[in-house]
Structures are given as C-alpha cells and as structure tokens.
Design an enzyme around this catalytic site. Structure first.
Site, short mmCIF file in Angstrom:
data_model
loop_
_atom_site.label_atom_id
_atom_site.label_comp_id
_atom_site.label_asym_id
_atom_site.label_seq_id
_atom_site.Cartn_x
_atom_site.Cartn_y
_atom_site.Cartn_z
N LYS A 71 0.87 -1.17 0.00
CA LYS A 71 0.00 0.00 0.00
C LYS A 71 0.91 1.23 0.00
CE LYS A 71 -3.66 2.58 0.57
NZ LYS A 71 -4.65 2.70 -0.53
N ASN A 91 5.77 1.02 -1.99
CA ASN A 91 5.17 2.10 -2.77
C ASN A 91 5.11 3.35 -1.90
OD1 ASN A 91 2.77 3.84 -3.52
ND2 ASN A 91 2.88 2.53 -5.34
N CYS A 130 -0.44 12.02 -6.76
CA CYS A 130 -0.73 12.63 -5.47
C CYS A 130 -0.78 14.14 -5.64
CB CYS A 130 0.37 12.29 -4.47
SG CYS A 130 0.65 10.53 -4.25
N LYS A 180 5.46 5.09 -10.91
CA LYS A 180 4.13 4.64 -11.33
C LYS A 180 3.38 5.79 -11.97
CE LYS A 180 0.09 2.16 -9.76
NZ LYS A 180 -0.48 1.39 -8.64
N ILE A 209 -1.02 1.11 -15.53
CA ILE A 209 -1.53 2.42 -15.19
C ILE A 209 -2.07 2.44 -13.75
CG2 ILE A 209 -2.14 3.01 -17.57
CD1 ILE A 209 -5.07 2.32 -16.93
N GLY A 265 -4.39 -6.02 -9.50
CA GLY A 265 -5.01 -5.14 -8.52
C GLY A 265 -6.40 -5.59 -8.11
#
Ligand SMILES: Cc1cc2nc3c(=O)[nH]c(=O)nc-3n(C[C@H](O)[C@H](O)[C@H](O)COP(=O)(O)OP(=O)(O)OC[C@H]3O[C@@H](n4cnc5c(N)ncnc54)[C@H](O)[C@@H]3O)c2cc1C
Ligand SMILES: Cc1cc2nc3c(=O)[nH]c(=O)nc-3n(C[C@H](O)[C@H](O)[C@H](O)COP(=O)(O)OP(=O)(O)OC[C@H]3O[C@@H](n4cnc5c(N)ncnc54)[C@H](O)[C@@H]3O)c2cc1C
Ligand SMILES: Cc1cc2nc3c(=O)[nH]c(=O)nc-3n(C[C@H](O)[C@H](O)[C@H](O)COP(=O)(O)O)c2cc1C
Ligand SMILES: Cc1cc2nc3c(=O)[nH]c(=O)nc-3n(C[C@H](O)[C@H](O)[C@H](O)COP(=O)(O)O)c2cc1C
Ligand code: FES
Ligand code: FES
Lengths: 254, 314, 314, 254
Positions: C45, C99, C130, C165, C191, C265
């Site tokens: 996460k 990550n 972000c 990413k 993606i 995912g």
C-alpha cells in the site's frame, strides 16, 4: 427487418460442441431468406455488450433454428438458455443468396459452422428446381452435421470421415472428374477456405457466391464496423452486414 | 407532463436526447427499428470534405462492458451528404446537427461553409479528435490553442449552434472547455471515445488494424461523468453529455452532473430505439418525481463542500 | 518448465506477477487465502511519512466491468510500517516493493530515506498520482517536469530498483515515461486508476465522498494496454503493466504489448489468490506454447507497419 | 476464513421479495458465529464484478442459509440460482456478536433485512442461557420474517402489523414500561435506525452492539474500502469488514 422478443423453444447439442437453438419467431420466419442472419442479445445487461449474429439454419413453420459452436460467453449463454426464455432478436438481416438466375446445378460448399445457412438454402433451391450438390468440410467426423442437405460429400482434416483434406480440394477433384451443367457455387465458412474457393471458381470459371463473416457492432449498417474490401467501383469497402453477407466472389478481396 | 425542451445556444431541442455521431449512420439508416421524430436531435456521422474509405478490418472488438472501434471516420463526404442524405433528413421533425471532421483548419472551414449554404441543418458539432496533418498527425483536440483556433475560425463562419466535441484523452478537459467557450462556442459535447487497445494473444497481433481504437460503452460512463462534471464546473455554456449512456437513469446522472442534453452512442447498436426509449423515459422520470422541467435536473447534483484537496488522493 | 524469471533494473523477480499497491494491504493481510511466496513480488500500500486516515465513506462503488475507489491513500505511515509490517514481510520468499506517496518532493525523499536504512526492501514504486500541495493540489503525475524532479531526487538517494508509477490521466504517457527514463528510473509501472465518477440519481449526490475517484478493473484494460504499448514504444526501461488483469491471458496481452512484468489489482478483491493463479498460469501458458522464457513474450506483438496516420482517426 | 465452491441446495421466496438461499458449506458452517458474513461471487465473470456480502442467517448441520432482498443484479442472480449451482464463497468474515459477557437479558433489534443475523444469534444466546427479547421493524406485514426468533414484538411503518412506527420507538416504549434485568442490545439494520438506537441505548445506559453495513470491495481487509468513523483512539476510521461488522454503539460515529 424487425426487432422483438422471441421465445426459445429448445436448445440441444447435435454434434461435438455444436448446438441447435429453436426460436418461435413467426414474423421473422415469414420473411427470412437463405443466407440472412439474426442478431441476438444473449443477455439483458451489458456482458456480453453487443448482439451476436447467427445465420438462419432452418425454418419450420413459425420456428427458426440456428446452430452454433460455443466459442465464448455469448454462445455459452445461448447454449444454456432455458426453454421459454425470451430473446431480444433483430432480423432478418443482410442480403441473401442469389437463388434465382441462370444456372442449373447448385454446388454448396461449407466449412465448419459454414453449414449454418445450407439447409435453408437447400430448401429454396429445391423449390427453385435446381439440382443440388453439397460439399462439407469439418475438422473430424464428430463435427459433421448433414441434416436437411442433399447429395452430401464430406472432407475432414483428419480423414476420420470422407475425403482427407480440405473441402476445396475435394471439390476441385470432383470438378476434374465430371463438370456440372451450368453450375453456380454457394459457399460459407472460414475466410481461408473462401479465399481458396474463390481462386478455384475463378480458374474453372464458375459463378460463386460467398457468405462472409466480420466482427459486427450493430448488424444493421449504422456503425461501419464490418468492412470487406471490394473491387471495381469507387469505394474501397462494402459493409458485410448490410451489403452482404453474400458477395460475388469476383467482387471481394479476402 | 413535464417540460422536456432544452436549449443549446440558438439550438432548441424538444427533448435533451440525441443520437451520437457515428453511431446512427446519417440519421435515416434504420427507419424500421427507430423513429427519430421522437428524439431531440440527430448528430450525423462525421463529415469530411472528401469521401473517406475508413480503416481496414478489423474495426470492432468487444471489451469488458465496452467496445473498441477504429472506423477511421469512413464517410461519404460532405457533397454526397448534401446531395443524397440531407433532403431526407430535412423531412424529420428533429434537430439535425452536422458533425464535421477534418485534417486541417481550412478543411473544417470548407466543410462548414458548404453546409452553411444548405437549409435544414440546425447546428454543427466539431470533432476535434482528428489528426492534424500539419502537426504530424497529433490530434487537434489534445492541443488547447489548436482547439481554440478551430473554434474561432468556425465561429466567424456561422451564427448557427456551434458545438465543439472534446476528447477525454487529456489531463484537464476543463482547460479545453474554457478555451472554446472563450472563442464563442455555443456548447461543448463530451466525451468522444477513450484511446484503448485489444490484443489477440494467440496471433500475437493487435485486434484492430490500427493498433489502438476508441473505447465506448458502459465501461467509460464513470470517466465521462467525471469529465462532464469537470467541464460543468469550468464553463457556463451548455454541455452535451456522452459516454456509456444505456438507460434513462444514466441520462439523469449526466444531467445532474451538469449536462443540458445527452447523446446516445453505443447503445444504438444494441437497441436502435434506445434513444427513443430514453427520451420517453426522461419524461416519465420527471413526472413520477414531480419535476416540472427537465432543466431542473441540469447541474442539480448536491456536492459536499467540507471535503477539500483529499479528493485528488486516489 | 519455462523460465519465468524477469529483471527490472537491479530487481530480480522469480516470475513477472506482482500484487498492485493498495489492493493487497501491506502484503500479509490474508495469509489464509493466498500464498505470496508463489508470486514475483508484493507492492505495498502507498506509504506516506505520517499515517493517513483516508477519505470519508463511501470509498467504493461498482461500475460496469469496474469499480471506483476513493480510499485517500489511507495508510499506517512509514514508521509503523517499518516497525510492525516489514519484519513479517522479510520472511516471505518474494520481492518487496515499497510504494511511496507524498504531498511534497521532500516527503517522497524522507520516506524513501527511512526505508533505505532498512533491510528487506528490494525496490521502490513511486506513486506520483498525489496532490502537490505547493501547486494547489494539482497532481505531480500530470506534470512532466515535476515527475522528472521527483525521479531525479529519489534516484540520488538509492541504488535499489526505482520504479515510477504513471497516471493514465494525461494526453501522452510516453512523454512522462521518457522524462523518468532520462532521470535514471529503473522502470515505470502503469496504469494507476483512471479518474471517474458515479452518481446516485435518487439522492442527487456523488456516491464517493470525494466526488471523483479512481476507476479500475476489466473496464480499463483496453486503456491500460494502449498506455503500456505507447510507453513501450517510447522507452527502453522495463515496464510493469497494470490495469484490469484478471486472467493469465490478460497478463500475456500486457507482456506482448511490452510489459516485462504485470501487477494484479482489483482481481485480488474478487479472488485473493488471483495473482498466484496467474503466476502459475503463465508457466503453463509458456509450456503449452513451447515458449522457453517468459521474456520471449515481452514486446512480441506483431504490428502491421503499412498503416500510417489513419490510426489517429477514431 | 476460507474460500471455496459451495453447492446451492435451494432458493425460495419466504416473504415479499425476501429470498432464502441454502448452501452446503460444511467447513464454514463448522466455524461460523452469529454476526459473521459470507462474501459471495454471484457469477464466474465480471458482471457483477465484486463479491456480494450476506450475513449468515441460519445454520443447520452442514447447511448455511442467507436471506436477502433482490435489490440489483447480484441478488437477482442469486434469487434464480439453480439448485446444484456451485458458488464461490469466502467466509466466515468479520467479527461476531459478543454473546458471552456480563448480562442476563438479550434485546435483539432488527430493521428490514437486519433480521438476517438474528436467528443464529438467537441460537447462540439460547445455548449461553440468556433470556431473549426480539424487536423487529418492517415496512409492512408482508415483510416480516420471524422464524427461529424468540419473544418477537413487531413494528411496521404502516401499522399493518404490531406497533405503528419505528422499531426503536417500540423498544423505547417497552423499556419505559418495565426495565430488563441486566440487558444488552444486539442490533442490525439500516443506518438511521442504528443511529436512533445508539442514542436510546446511551440514554437508558444499556450496552449495545451494532452490526454495520458498508460498501465493500474485498470483505477481507485489503482494500480499505469500508471505513466507519470511530471515537477515542488515534485512528479516525475502523474497517467494517474486518474490525466489524459488530461494534459497540459507543465507539462508532454513524
Ligand atoms: C453474419 C454472421 C453469421 C454468423 N453465423 C454463425 C452461425 O450460424 N453459427 C455460428 O456458430 N457462428 C456464427 N457466426 C459467428 C458468431 O457470431 C460468433 O461465434 C459469436 O458471435 C461468438 O460470440 P461469443 O460471445 O460466444 O464469443 P466471443 O469470442 O466471446 O465474442 C467476442 C466478440 O467477438 C465477436 N465474434 C467472435 N467470433 C466471431 C465470428 N466468427 N464472426 C464475427 N464475430 C465474431 C462476437 O460477436 C463478440 O462481439 C456468425 C457471424 C456473423 C458475422
Ligand atoms: C456485511 C454485510 C452483510 C449484509 N448482509 C445482508 C443480508 O443478510 N441480506 C441482505 O439482503 N443484504 C445484506 N447486505 C446487503 C447486500 O450485500 C446488498 O444488498 C447486495 O450487495 C446488493 O447487491 P446487488 O448486486 O443485488 O445490488 P446492486 O445495488 O446492484 O449492487 C451494487 C453495488 O453496491 C453494493 N451494495 C448494494 N447495497 C448494499 C448494502 N446495503 N450494503 C453494502 N453494499 C451494498 C453491492 O455490494 C455492489 O457492490 C449486507 C451487506 C454487508 C456489507
Ligand atoms: C463505432 C463508432 C463510431 C463513431 N464515430 C464517430 C464519429 O464519426 N465522429 C464523432 O465525433 N464521434 C464518433 N464516435 C464517438 C461517439 O459519438 C461517442 O462520443 C462515443 O462512442 C461515446 O459514447 P457511447 O459510450 O455512448 O458510445 C463513434 C463511436 C463509435 C462506437
Ligand atoms: C481500492 C484501491 C486502492 C488503491 N490504492 C493504491 C495506492 O495506495 N497506491 C497506488 O499507487 N495505487 C493504488 N491503487 C491502484 C492500483 O494499484 C492499480 O494501479 C489500479 O487499480 C489498476 O489496476 P487494476 O485494474 O488491476 O485494479 C489502488 C487501487 C484500488 C482499486
Ligand atoms: S456491423 Fe455495424 S455497419 Fe455492419
Ligand atoms: S471491504 Fe476491503 S477492507 Fe473492508
């Protein structure tokens, strides 16, 4: 062309993975012609999203039959459709085989599920008083369906029934032995087979009609999704769903 | 009976439902299965100056909840359209919006000028998701100044409704909406298809002859709603919402997000009368929810304001 | 038995299947239902410097063939991760990729530096989707120079595998892939989710508390394949393909499009052992197709070259 | 917690649009506790995409029962699941009601499909030798399910059965009349009802456990998709699927 909900009368497996589905569809049955197809919504929500096209295999009174292979989700759903189910169907779609015309002997050539339109075509040819010869190609003996067809010769890839090899080779041999009287070829099947057949028809100079397949989004000519390259004339492509599915082998580039 | 009429600049629509460009032919292709007099308008297949053959097969492939297409804007060209399609379209009691595609600004202007001389066209929708030959084929629609220039040039040529159809394949669609609003466009329509790709793992080839194509259908509805909402926050001009609309409720969602009208695309392939059913459905929806005017739904989304930046954290 | 090992810069993976960030907790959250030792790696996460509560409910909504999420990067923070999660992760026989998410370049650097001091982390994946607080919350990932700067700063801090990413919510992802490749990133993964929105037409509210969220699942697979292919044409560094991968065949499609590895995912939510099944499936796929090395599939897509510009005409 | 394919034994409608589905799931049945749920894949492809969570309604030997309303596609599919169908199920999930502990009389409060966990809870309470009082709220008489429950009082919105009004008002009145001996409330139902109940429990100072719902992507704690705001403690949210679904009414903000 009409759209309606039609009742599934029955579904059964008639050969290895080949299913026969019967629909009660009076309005369509009354007008459909050999070589035309139905575009069927297999579910009332979005998976599968698009309709699924199927040639009309056979008509009996108010009933229309299609036959199909289970290849993916849509056909999987149809193969297990409970009798009484109401299917959203659009049809009849596409042009039709040119049954009328200046020829005496009809040579039907089908590969795999390309047999689908042949029973209806056979019926129309009979009422048009044409002599009929049918050549069927299949992977093996278990894949052969021959109901409602006439003077059937068979070719299988593995030789488990009839001639070992392609149906086009079989026909080529047959034509060498004895020519037909004013023949015309009617064909449906995988593109490679149709391509080979078109070449043969050209060589022996026999008129030849091919029923083509193409991925289709709409089936009624509004999406432009189903082009086939055509020769002669200004346009590069014709639409398989509306201008076909039946084309003169000389006028398409496969 | 609720009032269903809406306005997009000078364009009056008797109801807010249109068929989307390229998904209903030229508008009169399947009279047996649909009555276009029941919808607000028809957006024609994109028209270019000269006929276009379009792309080689395969042009279509189904995906999860959607489909990819690569038609290549196959169309009969504006001359043939004027000569052989427009006369029939004139007879319909619905708005005719001519969609224009081109590979140069001059071509856009040329096609519009030809149409402008004809009667029976109520507005224009400009498809800017086209390769700009001058720029080595980069799409006009991903360049704000290009999009603005097209709008400016076309605006000077017509007083009729001018709608710019925006592509979703950009970071901030609001930037483009603003650019065309500033140039006097009467409205924007969005979204066009989302760039996508499908692969045949057995053949190891792309399924579409052009490698990539445009994704449409229910799969893209959430993307379309987000883009429409973003545009609605950015501009005051009317928005036509497009993308995965299959049901009356879908259409209502687009109106709530800020669309004044909606266009039905892929749904037409599955049900050629989908747009008519949705137009009727909107009337029933308004009546059963005591909504006097369909315009009362437009932008009526209630959004909490107590949540700040975090919404950009996914 | 086919060789399934792949390399992403200095990172060696025993097979090309990882679980994607945010879709498998911290990696050890459901041992009863999955054996992470069977996959190539775990991407944790997203970790931020301080714990994040995340967004208010609703955070999840299903869409046609997909789902929207707005978790808000809820996470325990890097300190808690190091103290309470990492020790367990070290015991697994699989690559651990941390990550990192942050709202400033310094925060990215701070989190990475803390992790760099720990053993047991084999690489980093940087979530640039972000909000950049300095820029009023605009996502770092939609700005090439920002993305490049993050890469440059982080590259100077680690020799371990550094993967950026990428977000799909840009016009040309290749531009971003090039930018990070030029700054020495070992790979890119794509993606991340596609911006989307869902509306409750009865309540007339957005369903997600944050209005928009991130679309994932089968619905976006065509979009992901197109982006991976575009990136693969633009850069030589390895690509991790992500987006709607549910089956072994899906994974093969991403490899053919140019991905060296794939991340699973949304599929984990439906089947927590999906990634393990796909890892095994890839082995079987290679064997039954006489493919000696899984790397033989990477970029093996055969593309016709006789079709030019038209592919940008949709 | 385990994942497996389990056989559908039967599905039938037991009240207006309320369906009872029975699964043969020995491994889960042997360990499940009242208040836990199953996460069910209603189809083997992607529509619906996510699993659907359902409380365990009743256990009988190796069989587990769930009851549900048809509200959308997933429940529509389950309602017509053919006996013999194998469903992909993950369970048991979530914590459970706190049956043990310092209280004598259990007050069960359910609104709508909130009755789902009550039969299993009743069974556990009986073996724990607790006195049980059950309060059910429903829209109308046709929506009431009372099997496997004890000392049932009913409230309906339209007064077509029992008390006219909400089940919380019914309970409030009942508590005014005569207090229970060392009671504890166990509740499940729509959020507005649980909110009102939490307020009541606070007022009359009775311990109260609430089983909550939330949209869920995974049901097993890996997606962070199911937050509920919690009081006291550093964290703002807890996860309904893993830390719940049962929470002390004092510790959650609804
Ligand atoms: C005019 C026409 C008539 C047909 N008649 C028959 C018939 O009589 N019997 C029969 O078994 N099949 C026939 N087919 C093929 C049949 O339509 C496909 O087998 C079927 O659509 C597969 O659907 P699916 O969901 O099971 O497979 P999937 O592979 O899951 O389908 C995915 C997508 O590909 C399309 N597709 C897959 N195969 C074909 C194909 N061969 N041709 C065109 N589109 C395809 C589907 O329509 C769907 O959009 C015909 C096709 C056309 C175009
Ligand atoms: C822990 C838990 C236990 C539940 N137990 C029961 C039960 O015993 N009986 C019963 O009838 N229902 C129960 N529900 C609600 C049930 O899960 C939904 O009714 C069901 O998911 C609806 O699916 P659908 O596809 O038919 O509806 P749709 O509306 O099409 O579902 C769309 C999406 O919304 C979600 N969703 C819809 N309603 C709810 C809801 N009320 N809560 C959470 N997610 C929802 C679905 O899971 C799906 O992801 C429970 C929910 C949770 C979280
Ligand atoms: C087969 C097909 C052809 C299309 N052709 C055009 C076109 O010519 N011009 C255009 O502006 N949009 C075209 N579109 C895009 C649609 O008008 C619409 O914007 C898009 O499909 C999204 O809506 P939908 O999800 O309802 O289909 C086409 C879409 C499809 C599926
Ligand atoms: C619930 C959820 C949470 C996610 N959290 C993160 C995250 O914390 N960091 C990140 O980089 N990506 C996150 N993602 C994006 C996924 O890692 C992945 O890129 C995306 O979901 C597309 O893959 P999929 O279609 O297989 O799910 C999240 C996705 C989902 C659905
Ligand atoms: S399938 Fe749409 S035009 Fe032929
Ligand atoms: S539903 Fe995924 S964490 Fe609770």
């Amino acid at each position: 062309m009409r759209q309606g909900f039609y009742r599934v009368e029955s579904v059964r497996e008639i050969a290895g993975n080949i299913h026969l589905l019967s629909l009660h569809a009076p309005e369509i049955a009354s007008s459909v012609r050999a070589g035309q197809f139905l575009n069927i919504k297999t579910r009332d929500y979005f998976l599968p999203l698009l309709r699924r096209p199927f040639s009309v295999y056979h008509r009996e009174g108010d009933s229309l039959r299609i036959i199909f292979n289970v290849v993916g989700l849509g056909t999987r759903i149809l193969a297990s459709a409970p009798p009484g189910d109401q299917l959203d169907v659009i049809g009849p779609l596409g042009n039709a085989f040119g049954v009328r015309g200046e020829y005496d002997e009809a040579v039907l050539v089908a590969g795999g599920l390309g047999i689908a339109p042949m029973p209806m075509l056979t019926a129309e040819l009979k009422s048009a008083r044409k002599k009929i010869h049918t050549f069927l190609g299949a992977r093996n003996a278990s894949q052969i369906v021959r109901e409602h067809m006439e003077d059937v010769s068979v070719a299988t890839d593995d030789g488990s029934a009839g001639f070992r090899g392609t149906v086009v080779e079989l026909l080529r041999g047959r034509l060498r032995q004895a020519p037909y009287a004013r023949p015309k070829i009617f064909a449906c099947g995988p593109t490679p087979m149709l391509r080979a057949l078109a070449v043969l028809a050209e060589e022996v100079n026999i008129p030849c009609e091919l029923s083509l397949e193409s991925p289709m989004a709409c089936g009624i000519g509004i999406c432009q999704g189903c082009p086939v390259e055509v020769t002669g004339g200004p346009r590069k492509y014709a639409l398989v769903c509306r201008e076909g599915t039946v084309f003169d082998s000389k006028l398409v580039v496969l | 009976m609720a009032e269903l009429g809406v306005r997009v600049g000078p364009l009056e629509l008797k109801n807010p439902v249109l068929v989307a460009s390229g998904t209903f032919g030229y508008g009169n292709d399947c009279p047996e299965l649909s009555d276009v007099n029941l919808i607000g308008g028809i957006v024609t297949k994109s028209l270019s100056m000269n006929p276009r053959d379009g792309n080689p097969p395969d042009r279509i492939v189904e995906t999860a909840g959607g489909m990819l297409n690569s038609i290549g804007l196959a169309n009969i060209g504006v001359h043939d359209f004027i000569a052989n399609k427009l006369p029939e379209l004139r007879r319909f009691d619905t708005a005719i919006v001519a969609n224009i595609a081109a590979s140069s600004v001059d071509e856009y202007c040329g096609v519009l000028s030809l149409l402008e001389e004809q009667g029976g066209i109520h507005g224009y929708e400009i498809n800017v998701s086209c390769p700009n030959v001058k720029e080595g084929g980069l799409s006009f629609g991903t360049n704000p100044s290009m999009t603005a220039e097209i709008t400016r040039r076309l605006r000077s040529l017509t007083k009729k409704c001018l709608i710019i159809k925006l592509t979703p394949n950009v970071a901030h669609v609001s930037e483009f909406a603003r650019a065309v609003a500033d140039e006097g466009a009467d409205g924007v329509s969005l979204i066009n298809t989302v760039v996508g790709m499908a692969i045949d793992h057995r053949k190891r080839t792309p399924i579409l002859s052009t490698v990539t194509g445009g994704l449409s259908g229910p799969a893209i509805k959430p993307i379309a709603l987000a883009k429409v909402y973003e545009a609605a926050q950015a501009v005051k001009i009317p928005i036509m919402g497009i993308g995965g609309i299959m049901t009356t409720e879908d259409a209502v969602e687009f109106l709530l997000a800020g669309a004044t009208a909606v266009q039905i695309g892929t749904a037409n392939f599955i049900d050629p009368s989908a747009s008519m059913k949705i137009a009727r459905g909107l009337g029933e929806y308004c009546d059963s929810n005591n909504i006097p005017r369909v315009t009362d739904l437009v932008g009526a989304l209630k959004v909490r304001t107590d949540i700040s930046l975090i919404h950009s954290w996914l």
